[in-house]
Design an enzyme around this catalytic site. Structure first.
Site, PDB file in Angstrom:
ATOM      1  N   ASN A  10       0.871  -1.173   0.000  1.00  0.00           N
ATOM      2  CA  ASN A  10       0.000   0.000   0.000  1.00  0.00           C
ATOM      3  C   ASN A  10       0.910   1.226   0.000  1.00  0.00           C
ATOM      4  O   ASN A  10       1.467   1.582   1.032  1.00  0.00           O
ATOM      5  CB  ASN A  10      -0.886  -0.033   1.256  1.00  0.00           C
ATOM      6  CG  ASN A  10      -1.701   1.240   1.433  1.00  0.00           C
ATOM      7  OD1 ASN A  10      -1.770   2.074   0.519  1.00  0.00           O
ATOM      8  ND2 ASN A  10      -2.314   1.388   2.605  1.00  0.00           N
ATOM      9  N   LYS A  12       0.201   4.240  -0.309  1.00  0.00           N
ATOM     10  CA  LYS A  12      -0.430   5.452   0.244  1.00  0.00           C
ATOM     11  C   LYS A  12      -0.165   6.635  -0.688  1.00  0.00           C
ATOM     12  O   LYS A  12      -0.055   6.428  -1.904  1.00  0.00           O
ATOM     13  CB  LYS A  12       0.066   5.706   1.673  1.00  0.00           C
ATOM     14  CG  LYS A  12      -0.114   4.436   2.538  1.00  0.00           C
ATOM     15  CD  LYS A  12      -0.016   4.674   4.010  1.00  0.00           C
ATOM     16  CE  LYS A  12      -0.202   3.353   4.744  1.00  0.00           C
ATOM     17  NZ  LYS A  12      -0.256   3.491   6.187  1.00  0.00           N
ATOM     18  N   HIS A  98      -9.596   1.344   4.461  1.00  0.00           N
ATOM     19  CA  HIS A  98      -8.364   1.551   5.234  1.00  0.00           C
ATOM     20  C   HIS A  98      -8.661   2.528   6.373  1.00  0.00           C
ATOM     21  O   HIS A  98      -9.431   3.479   6.204  1.00  0.00           O
ATOM     22  CB  HIS A  98      -7.257   2.098   4.334  1.00  0.00           C
ATOM     23  CG  HIS A  98      -5.919   2.091   5.004  1.00  0.00           C
ATOM     24  ND1 HIS A  98      -5.563   3.048   5.916  1.00  0.00           N
ATOM     25  CD2 HIS A  98      -4.890   1.225   4.930  1.00  0.00           C
ATOM     26  CE1 HIS A  98      -4.351   2.769   6.379  1.00  0.00           C
ATOM     27  NE2 HIS A  98      -3.923   1.663   5.788  1.00  0.00           N
ATOM     28  N   GLU A 100      -7.092   4.946   7.506  1.00  0.00           N
ATOM     29  CA  GLU A 100      -6.834   6.358   7.195  1.00  0.00           C
ATOM     30  C   GLU A 100      -8.023   6.974   6.454  1.00  0.00           C
ATOM     31  O   GLU A 100      -8.324   8.156   6.617  1.00  0.00           O
ATOM     32  CB  GLU A 100      -5.525   6.483   6.389  1.00  0.00           C
ATOM     33  CG  GLU A 100      -4.310   6.234   7.294  1.00  0.00           C
ATOM     34  CD  GLU A 100      -3.079   5.688   6.599  1.00  0.00           C
ATOM     35  OE1 GLU A 100      -2.995   5.735   5.360  1.00  0.00           O
ATOM     36  OE2 GLU A 100      -2.178   5.188   7.317  1.00  0.00           O
ATOM     37  N   GLU A 169      -5.774  -4.651  10.435  1.00  0.00           N
ATOM     38  CA  GLU A 169      -4.765  -3.617  10.624  1.00  0.00           C
ATOM     39  C   GLU A 169      -5.071  -2.843  11.905  1.00  0.00           C
ATOM     40  O   GLU A 169      -5.866  -1.892  11.888  1.00  0.00           O
ATOM     41  CB  GLU A 169      -4.765  -2.647   9.439  1.00  0.00           C
ATOM     42  CG  GLU A 169      -4.418  -3.291   8.121  1.00  0.00           C
ATOM     43  CD  GLU A 169      -3.785  -2.279   7.177  1.00  0.00           C
ATOM     44  OE1 GLU A 169      -2.675  -2.546   6.701  1.00  0.00           O
ATOM     45  OE2 GLU A 169      -4.375  -1.211   6.951  1.00  0.00           O
ATOM     46  N   GLY A 175       2.136   2.493  10.698  1.00  0.00           N
ATOM     47  CA  GLY A 175       3.100   3.573  10.539  1.00  0.00           C
ATOM     48  C   GLY A 175       3.782   3.983  11.832  1.00  0.00           C
ATOM     49  O   GLY A 175       4.456   5.014  11.881  1.00  0.00           O
ATOM     50  N   SER A 213       3.000  -1.932  10.398  1.00  0.00           N
ATOM     51  CA  SER A 213       4.443  -2.002  10.671  1.00  0.00           C
ATOM     52  C   SER A 213       5.025  -3.392  10.426  1.00  0.00           C
ATOM     53  O   SER A 213       5.957  -3.803  11.114  1.00  0.00           O
ATOM     54  CB  SER A 213       4.757  -1.516  12.088  1.00  0.00           C
ATOM     55  OG  SER A 213       4.371  -0.147  12.231  1.00  0.00           O
ATOM     56  N   GLY A 235       4.944   1.382   4.772  1.00  0.00           N
ATOM     57  CA  GLY A 235       6.292   1.942   4.657  1.00  0.00           C
ATOM     58  C   GLY A 235       7.301   1.007   4.002  1.00  0.00           C
ATOM     59  O   GLY A 235       8.076   1.425   3.125  1.00  0.00           O
TER      60      GLY A 235
END
Ligand code: PGA
Length: 250
Positions: A10, A12, A98, A100, A169, A175, A213, A235
């Site tokens: 992902n 982002k 997601h 976010e 998640e 993150g 993570s 990430g």
């Protein structure tokens, strides 16, 4: 039930024409050495779908995904992208719900379920995200929160729910570098699996990814858990070496 693992990146809101090209080139080169047995997908920002589809053309190791899809088929929805448009570019997966987007775009479990349904109608596999906040976990509400998020999708999709990918998640792990302990993640995955199978006996085939993570150092232990069928990677999906190590761990 053996489920082929899926490692999905992902990206982002990261990337550029140049950075995407370097990342995809690095991943494809690495995979030639590695011959992975898991499925792999990358989810760039939708505006780069055409570029990434072209970089991925002629190979089958890496599938194209996106980070969101409209719940509507067409019409007056300024800024939205419909599933059939994504299908035009060979998109195979769409992340929906997601945390976010739930947090910053106000997406509800109802709209997330509608998005999953719109993706499936266009032959795109939704990667449905669920997860609790730190406050939920501290209040002992983890299983209730993720259970309610999944229930909304199960209610809407009916039999079609067996065609989704689910991603657990924990919001507090995204993150932050603070990964869920393998046993902690497995506990939630097992509960989600039970809920899926109670709704549909065939749901044993549904993959449940872990996200939050996951990195080259912790992937192996997480992926060894009985009900963790892959990873949704933020990430660590932006560096070919890190992403390739996670694929190798799967
Ligand atoms: P992270 O993100 O790997 O950077 O924690 C995962 C995700 O949000 O999908």
């Amino acid at each position: 039930m053996s489920r082929q693992k899926l490692i999905a990146g992902n990206w982002k809101m990261n990337g550029s024409l140049a950075a995407n090209q370097a990342l995809i080139t690095g991943i494809l080169e690495g995979l030639q050495q590695q011959a992975p047995t898991c499925a792999v997908a990358v989810c760039p920002p939708s505006i780069y779908c055409a570029q990434v589809a072209s970089l991925l053309s002629g190979q089958s190791a890496v599938a194209l995904g996106v980070q969101d899809v409209s719940e509507h088929a067409s019409g007056a929805y300024t800024g939205n992208i419909a599933a059939h448009m994504l299908q035009d570019f060979g998109v195979r997966y769409a992340i929906v719900g997601h945390s976010e987007r739930r947090q910053y775009q106000g997406e509800t479990s109802t709209s997330v379920a509608a998005k999953a349904q719109a993706a499936l109608a266009a032959g795109i596999t939704p990667i449905v995200c669920v997860g609790e906040t730190l406050a939920d976990r501290e209040a002992g509400q983890t299983l209730a929160v993720v259970g309610a998020q999944l229930a909304a999708v199960l209610d809407r999709l009916g039999e079609q729910a067996t065609n989704i990918v689910l991603a657990y998640e924990p919001v507090w792990a995204i993150g932050t570098g603070q990964t869920a302990a393998p046993a902690q993640a497995q506990e939630v995955h097992a509960a989600l699996r039970t809920q899926l199978q109670a709704a549909h006996p065939q749901a044993a085939a549904v993959r449940i990814l872990y996200g939050g993570s996951m990195n080259a150092g912790n992937a192996q232990e997480l992926l060894a858990q009985a009900d963790i069928d892959g990873g949704l990677i933020g990430g660590a999906a932006l560096k070919p070496a890190d992403f390739l190590s996670i694929i190798a761990a799967a």
